[in-house]
Each structure stands twice: as C-alpha cells, then as structure tokens.
Design an enzyme around this catalytic site. Structure first.
Site, PDB file in Angstrom:
ATOM      1  N   GLY A 100       0.609  -1.207   0.055  1.00  0.00           N
ATOM      2  CA  GLY A 100      -0.140  -0.033   0.009  1.00  0.00           C
ATOM      3  C   GLY A 100       0.939   1.318  -0.039  1.00  0.00           C
ATOM      4  O   GLY A 100       0.325   2.155  -0.297  1.00  0.00           O
ATOM      5  N   LEU A 108      11.292  11.257  -0.815  1.00  0.00           N
ATOM      6  CA  LEU A 108      11.568  10.959  -2.335  1.00  0.00           C
ATOM      7  C   LEU A 108      10.019  11.147  -2.957  1.00  0.00           C
ATOM      8  O   LEU A 108      10.248  11.796  -4.067  1.00  0.00           O
ATOM      9  CB  LEU A 108      11.848   9.454  -2.524  1.00  0.00           C
ATOM     10  CG  LEU A 108      13.137   9.177  -1.922  1.00  0.00           C
ATOM     11  CD1 LEU A 108      13.485   7.638  -2.565  1.00  0.00           C
ATOM     12  CD2 LEU A 108      14.424  10.089  -2.357  1.00  0.00           C
ATOM     13  N   PRO A 166       6.832  13.336  -1.711  1.00  0.00           N
ATOM     14  CA  PRO A 166       5.909  13.763  -0.621  1.00  0.00           C
ATOM     15  C   PRO A 166       4.564  13.518  -0.783  1.00  0.00           C
ATOM     16  O   PRO A 166       3.763  13.253   0.444  1.00  0.00           O
ATOM     17  CB  PRO A 166       6.170  15.402  -0.739  1.00  0.00           C
ATOM     18  CG  PRO A 166       7.389  15.444  -1.405  1.00  0.00           C
ATOM     19  CD  PRO A 166       7.764  14.317  -2.378  1.00  0.00           C
ATOM     20  N   GLN A 198       1.163   8.226   3.724  1.00  0.00           N
ATOM     21  CA  GLN A 198       1.553   7.271   4.742  1.00  0.00           C
ATOM     22  C   GLN A 198       1.372   7.679   6.202  1.00  0.00           C
ATOM     23  O   GLN A 198       0.959   7.157   7.076  1.00  0.00           O
ATOM     24  CB  GLN A 198       3.126   6.943   4.441  1.00  0.00           C
ATOM     25  CG  GLN A 198       3.315   6.103   3.733  1.00  0.00           C
ATOM     26  CD  GLN A 198       3.360   4.401   4.172  1.00  0.00           C
ATOM     27  OE1 GLN A 198       2.212   4.156   4.504  1.00  0.00           O
ATOM     28  NE2 GLN A 198       4.380   3.813   4.423  1.00  0.00           N
ATOM     29  N   LYS A 247      15.025   7.250   5.252  1.00  0.00           N
ATOM     30  CA  LYS A 247      14.653   6.336   6.354  1.00  0.00           C
ATOM     31  C   LYS A 247      13.150   6.094   6.380  1.00  0.00           C
ATOM     32  O   LYS A 247      12.526   6.781   5.727  1.00  0.00           O
ATOM     33  CB  LYS A 247      14.714   7.141   7.721  1.00  0.00           C
ATOM     34  CG  LYS A 247      16.369   8.046   8.099  1.00  0.00           C
ATOM     35  CD  LYS A 247      16.499   8.710   9.218  1.00  0.00           C
ATOM     36  CE  LYS A 247      17.790   9.062   9.513  1.00  0.00           C
ATOM     37  NZ  LYS A 247      17.896  10.029  10.771  1.00  0.00           N
ATOM     38  N   GLU A 287       6.287   2.716   9.757  1.00  0.00           N
ATOM     39  CA  GLU A 287       5.937   2.594  11.197  1.00  0.00           C
ATOM     40  C   GLU A 287       5.898   3.767  12.139  1.00  0.00           C
ATOM     41  O   GLU A 287       4.953   3.928  13.002  1.00  0.00           O
ATOM     42  CB  GLU A 287       7.095   1.660  11.796  1.00  0.00           C
ATOM     43  CG  GLU A 287       6.835   0.286  11.781  1.00  0.00           C
ATOM     44  CD  GLU A 287       6.640  -0.418  10.421  1.00  0.00           C
ATOM     45  OE1 GLU A 287       5.942  -1.701  10.502  1.00  0.00           O
ATOM     46  OE2 GLU A 287       7.184  -0.078   9.629  1.00  0.00           O
TER      47      GLU A 287
END
Length: 730
Positions: free
Chosen positions: A459, A622, A624, A630, A693, A697
């Site tokens: 996703g 990379l 936005p 996310q 990074k 999560e």
C-alpha cells in the site's frame, strides 16, 4: 537537479487499481479451479476425539473434505519425544487454540464449500486452557534478544534516591489486523512444480516455507503476489493457509482457491499481543532523569515463541545514566501473535511517553520542556553519534504550528463551550534500517527500461517510488519505466516490513541503474572519437536518451545510436545492495513529535481527536505525496488504537467474541478530523545511498500516547489501559 525524487508524484499503478486491472490474489482466473472453505475448532485446548464428515461429503458439489485423518503430510516428521506443536495445519488431532483449522472442505463452487463446511461435526476431549495474560505473568520467560541488553548503571538504587518519582502500570489489549483484502491463496501443481498466488509481504519467505512443507527444492516453487490490499505485518511470516491450499491442490490434482472470511482472519494471521507494562521514572527537581525502569510482559502461543521487542527503543530515547528495560513473554492458549504496524515501538512508547507526561505534572514542568531537558545528543545505549537527528527541530516546528505556547498547564482548564479541551504531545522513534536486496534493470535500445525486484507493495506506493528512482538515474520519463514486483522469478528482496523497503530495494534499483550507465559508457568509449573519452561513471549522467558529462552537458552521445552501432539491443544489470560498513559507526534512527488536541464530552465520556500535528524527521522524502499519505494513515491507525480497537476474549471458552467489523471497531471517516503532517528533511549520507529512512511505522508510534496525554489534560483522569472508551472517563 532532481527530475523526480523529492517531487509529488501520483501513483503509477493508480489507474490499474481503480479500473480493476490490478489483480489481487483471489482475483486470478485459473482453469478448472476448485474452492476450499476452512472449518475452525470450537475448543481451545485438547484433542479431537471424533470428526464426522459424512454429511458434508454427500453435499452437492463437494469433492473432498480434508481432516487430520486424510490430509497430505506437511513438514518434516517431529523429532522423537518432542513436545506437541502446531506448525502446519491438519497434521494431528491436537487443539492448541480456539479457531484452529480442523478441516478443509473443497467443492466446485465457493457457496457449495461454505455450506458443506457447516455440516462437519467434531467432538473434543478438552483440557484446561488459559487465554488471560494476567494469570500467567509468573510463568513469563525473558525475551532472549532483549535480555542481551544488561541494565545501564544501577537503576534500582537511582530510583530509591530520586527526588521525584513516577510509577505506573499500563495495558494494551490484543489488536487485530483488519486489512480490506482478506488473506487468500490459489495453488496448482504441474508435476513437481508448484505455482501459488498468495497475499504475502515476502514471496521468498513463502517459497522457503512451502519447500519445507513439501520437501521439494525451493526452485520448484513459484510464489506470485503482485498486489496486496493491506497487510502491515499480517503477512510478514507465512500463515497456515498457503500450505493447506497447496496440499489440497496436490492431493486433488486440481487448482484450489482458499479465501479467509473476516472471522477466520482473527485466528488466521496473528495480532498485536496483549501487553502489560510497568514504568518507573526517577528525576531530580529540575527534570533531569536519573532512573528509568521499563518492564514489559506480553503473550505468545503455547507452541511458538514470539517477541515484538516492546522495550527495545526505550534504551535509545532519552539521556539517562541508569536504565533497565526487560521484556518477558508468557505462553497462552491463543494463536501466535505477529508484527502489527509499529510493532513493539507503539506499545512501548505508549507506556513510556505516558509516564513522561505523568512525570511532567509531578515536576510542574511543561511536557515538551521535560523532553528537551532529557534530549539525547548521542545514542544513550552505545554512545555512538546519530547519523542524523532532527527531533529538536520537530519539537520546535510542531509546537509552533500547534500553538503549544497557548496551552494552559492545569487539567480541565481549557474548554470549548461545554466540551473539555485537552492538548497532549509525545515523541516517536523507529529504526532507520537497510536490508540486503537485489534489483534487475533491462534497458532497451528503444529507450525504455524494465525493472524488477521480488519485493511487495502492501500500500505505501512501492511501484511508484521504484519507478521514480529508476527514471531519475536512467534519465527517462516515468512512462518509459516498467517496474514489476512480487514474484520469486525476480531478484531476491527482503520482506516489506520494518519500513526498510525504499532504503533496501531502492538502493538496489539505484545501483542497477548506475550499472547500466557504466555499460553504456563503456560502449560509447569504444569509438575513438567519443566525446566522453576518459570520463568515469561518476562524471556522466543520462537524460532524455543521451549520455552526457555532468560538468559539460554539451559533450554527449545518443544512447540509441551507441547501442545500434555496437549491435546492442538490450543491456541488463542486476545489482545486489547491502548496508554500508560505515553504518556500524553510527546510531541510525528516525524520529518524530506528535501534538494532539482532543475534545471530551464530560457527560458522555466521548473523545474526539479534533486536531493532530505530526512532524517527522526521516531522512530524504522521495515522494511527498505518498509520504504525507503514509503519515496520515499512521495517525488514523494510532487514533483507532487509542480510542477504539480491542479484541475481546471470553476467557471461559478461550474464544474471540469480536471477530468481525461489527464488534471490532476501527476508525471511520466521522472519527477523523484535522491531520497535518510535516517533514523535517535530513541530509543523511550514512543510512543508505538515497538518504532515506523508513516512515511507515514511525507515523503511528507516538499517537496513542499523545492522545492519552491530551485526554488527561482535558479531564484530569489518567487512563492507563487502552482503548480510552467512555466508561473509563465517567
């Protein structure tokens, strides 16, 4: 100048998803397919004393009913004298948890299989069971991985002498994954060759599992998973249904499809474990931490070890000379837990950040100021410098955007009419990890590129970001790049989990692109008159079908012309990316800060999260557009965990009683209000070549704690057990 990286880019697979061209596991059309329906145990522990399948076998369309009495063998034979275990389905009469599969009905249609499944009758010899973590804490065993970290300093003595102390217990109930797409598999054999479509986050992991299941070489098994409709840990390890499906297909010599029902998902793929935590913090009167003791317990199954490393990040968050953060795991008669978005971290930080908030009130110090007083400039655990850490800027920017300076310190001091208003904040942390990964690029003379890696897309937009990376370094348009994933015929990639996919697979795609450029430069320089003579790979770049010098773009060659003259129709490069040894010299983490506003109805106890500002520092961004999505998703999930999500178990029967979306509550549109996500970009050349990074999560880690802290500020009531439901505030 970047053409794509760092710029908002719509999903390259968006059209396929909205038109139905994107195929999810259960949607593949296979000739001569049969349909399996799983029958689940209604006992929680013991053995099957009798199972009657006669009526089911007579039902219309039924081909076979598999039970432990007639199922094909899966996995190696257990060692002599080994304790009873449950690894593969239908291999013995033993029952280890309520909802364990005890039969598979296979029929010509799904409806026929489902109907006949209701006709299977089982009798059990039951044994005493326990599904309540609180009753087995005395049997909990230290988590081996966590136990490797010895206490720092002398936390017990430091707690005894601390000027100000906070000690509290926190609890998080079992939470269950509920992705839109149910888990499913389609399997068929051609001789000794198995092909299986599976909803998985790691095709190579399923391949290895099935090779062990059937005792066949891994190369005989092809696993395909091009699209995953949400997983976030629920498909990280192989679940029981792929081997069950493949076993039935082998026995019947026909393709078999198995799809979980929503209820079956509650015992079919794991869950966030039941967790009890005890936190003790000691500080001087200026707020400087002198002691941290963070003790956690969570459950696992009776037949399999599992740890989510609940206290793992506690050791790296705040500067404190005396710390102990043990984790113990206790066996219960439930299915095995699994990783669930922000595993361990969101649970551990709920307790730690709630305790930090409690300490701020005991000290009468602003909650954000307390965190700044204990800011770790270097990794408190290893003493290593951080490769980058912009958390201080996250605090500053978040507080400014939120208006934190206008917060009244006293609980119940802020109102909106009759509603109580609360402002809370928390910190978040996650590892900036990179795993070995491979990618293949085939660059064609027509100026297009086929890119492949056996990663997944659950996703976050993997198709898009890998396309962007390849296009960036090959100098192509996005529509000239075709990226494929989710197939064991592709180069090996790690599971999509841990927020390491872009850093790992993206670095491999970048490396493969540079390999293509190097080969093209070599071809170009076979011409004595090449304007690129003497240049190395680092000095050239590709753009719009030309290979040119970075320092003098006028010196260039036409790539198509070079390939034509050298008789080259295609250049293929496979690149294996591994973490740089330089990483070992640094602590590599991603950080964030969350600021939350809640409004509480004092008469009803209802809580609305009316405003969230989340500021995240996770390297280079990379895409936005996808990245903000996310982080918003992480916030929404955190709201669900804080206010709604709880798997209820009737411990008398060991049975989950909320095994559907009617009774297991998740956030809906009406629950979600203003969410603003902000990135503080870091220039980090240590973590990986792309400087990225993970963020998937990190986006939810601090949210439940920030909400709980805001609820306390609004009401003066400290809720230490999630979810924060109305009865806990009345």
């Amino acid at each position: 100048m970047s053409r794509y990286l760092g710029k908002e880019t719509p999903r390259v697979d968006g059209l396929a998803k909205v038109t139905g061209k994107a195929k999810y596991t259960a949607e593949f059309q296979i000739p001569n397919i049969t349909y399996g329906f799983i029958v689940l145990s209604t006992a929680s522990k013991g053995r099957i004393s009798a199972i009657d399948t006669r009526e089911a076998e007579k039902a219309s369309g039924v081909i076979r009913v598999f039970t432990h009495l007639n199922a094909g063998k899966l996995g190696p034979a257990p060692a002599a004298g080994a304790q009873p275990a449950w690894t593969w389905p239908l291999q013995s009469d033993r029952i280890f948890f309520n909802g364990q599969p005890i039969a598979l009905v296979v029929a010509e249609s799904y409806e026929q299989a489902r109907y006949a499944a209701r006709l299977v009758k089982a009798n059990y010899e039951t044994e005493a069971h326990n599904t309540d973590l609180a009753k087995v804490l005395d049997r909990a065993q230290p988590d081996p991985a966590t136990a490797k970290g010895a206490p720092r300093g002398n936390p017990v003595a430091a707690m005894q002498t601390a000027a100000v102390k906070v000690e509290a217990q926190y609890r998080i109930p079992i939470n269950h994954h509920n992705p839109i797409e149910p888990h499913a598999a389609i399997a068929f054999w051609q001789g000794d060759q198995l092909t299986i479509f599976d909803k998985t986050q790691e095709v190579y992991g399923v391949q290895k599992h099935l090779a062990e299941s059937f005792g066949v070489p891994a190369e005989n098994i092809r696993v395909i998973s091009p699209f995953v409709g949400g997983a976030f840990g629920a498909s990280l390890k192989p679940n029981y249904y792929p081997s069950l499906t493949a076993m039935a297909a082998r026995e019947l010599k026909r393709p078999v499809k198995v799809v979980y029902t929503r209820t079956q998902m509650f015992t079919g793929h794991g869950y966030r474990p039941d967790t009890i935590q005890r936190v003790a913090l000691g500080a001087d009167r200026n707020g400087k931490l002198s002691a941290m003791i963070h003790e956690a317990f969570h459950n696992t199954s009776s037949f399999e070890e599992f740890s989510d490393s609940t206290t793992g990040f506690t050791r790296q968050v705040y500067a404190c000379p005396n710390l102990h953060a043990p984790l113990k795991v206790a066996a219960t008669d439930l299915a095995t837990p699994t990783w669930m978005r922000a595993p361990g971290a969101v649970s551990g930080m709920f307790a730690l950040e709630s305790a930090m908030d409690e300490l701020s009130y005991a000290l009468k110090i602003d909650p954000m100021e307390l965190r700044l007083i204990n800011y770790a400039e270097v990794d408190p655990e290893s003493g290593k410098p951080f490769s980058s850490k912009a958390l201080r800027e996250c605090y500053r920017l978040g507080a400014e955007k939120f208006g934190w300076k206008n917060r009244k310190a006293e609980p119940r001091s802020m109102r909106d009419g009759r509603l109580l208003v609360g402002w809370g904040m928390a910190s978040s942390v996650w590892g900036a990890m990179q795993m070995p990964a491979s990618a293949r690029i085939s660059y064609k003379a027509n100026g297009t590129a086929a890119v492949a890696s056996a990663t997944s897309d659950i996703g976050p937009g993997t198709y898009t970001v890998m396309t962007m990376i390849a296009a960036e370094f090959l100098g192509l348009r996005l529509d000239q790049v075709h990226f494929e994933l989710g197939d064991t015929r592709q180069p090996k990639a790690p599971a999509q989990g841990g927020s390491w996919t872009t850093s790992s697979v993206g670095s491999a795609v970048r490396g493969a692109a540079f390999g293509v450029v190097a080969k093209l430069l070599d071809l170009a320089n076979r011409d004595a008159a090449s304007p690129l003579k003497g240049a190395n790979t680092a000095e050239v770049e590709m753009l719009d079908g030309r290979l040119r010098l970075k320092s003098d773009p006028a010196k260039a060659v036409d790539v198509a012309d070079v390939m034509r003259r050298t008789g080259t129709s295609e250049i293929t490069e496979t690149y294996d990316s591994t973490p740089s040894p330089e990483r070992a010299k640094y602590a590599t983490l991603a950080h964030g800060a969350q600021f939350v506003e809640v409004k509480v109805d004092p008469s009803l106890g209802t809580v609305k999260v009316t405003r969230v500002i989340e500021v995240t520092a996770c390297g280079k961004i990379l895409n936005p557009l996808a990245s903000h999505s996310q982080e918003i998703g992480g916030v929404v999930w955190g709201i669900g965990m804080a206010l709604e999500e709880a798997t209820e178990i009737d411990h008398r029967y060991g049975r989950i009683v909320t095994a559907n979306l009617q009774h297991y509550h998740v956030p809906v549109n009406a629950d979600i209000h203003s969410i603003e996500t902000i990135f503080v970009e870091e220039d980090d050349t240590i973590v990986n070549p792309l400087g990225v990074k993970g963020m998937g999560e990190l986006g939810m880690v601090g949210i439940p704690a920030a909400i709980a802290n805001a609820v306390y500020h609004a009401t003066g009531k400290r809720v230490r057990e999630l979810p924060i439901t109305p009865e806990k505030l009345l």
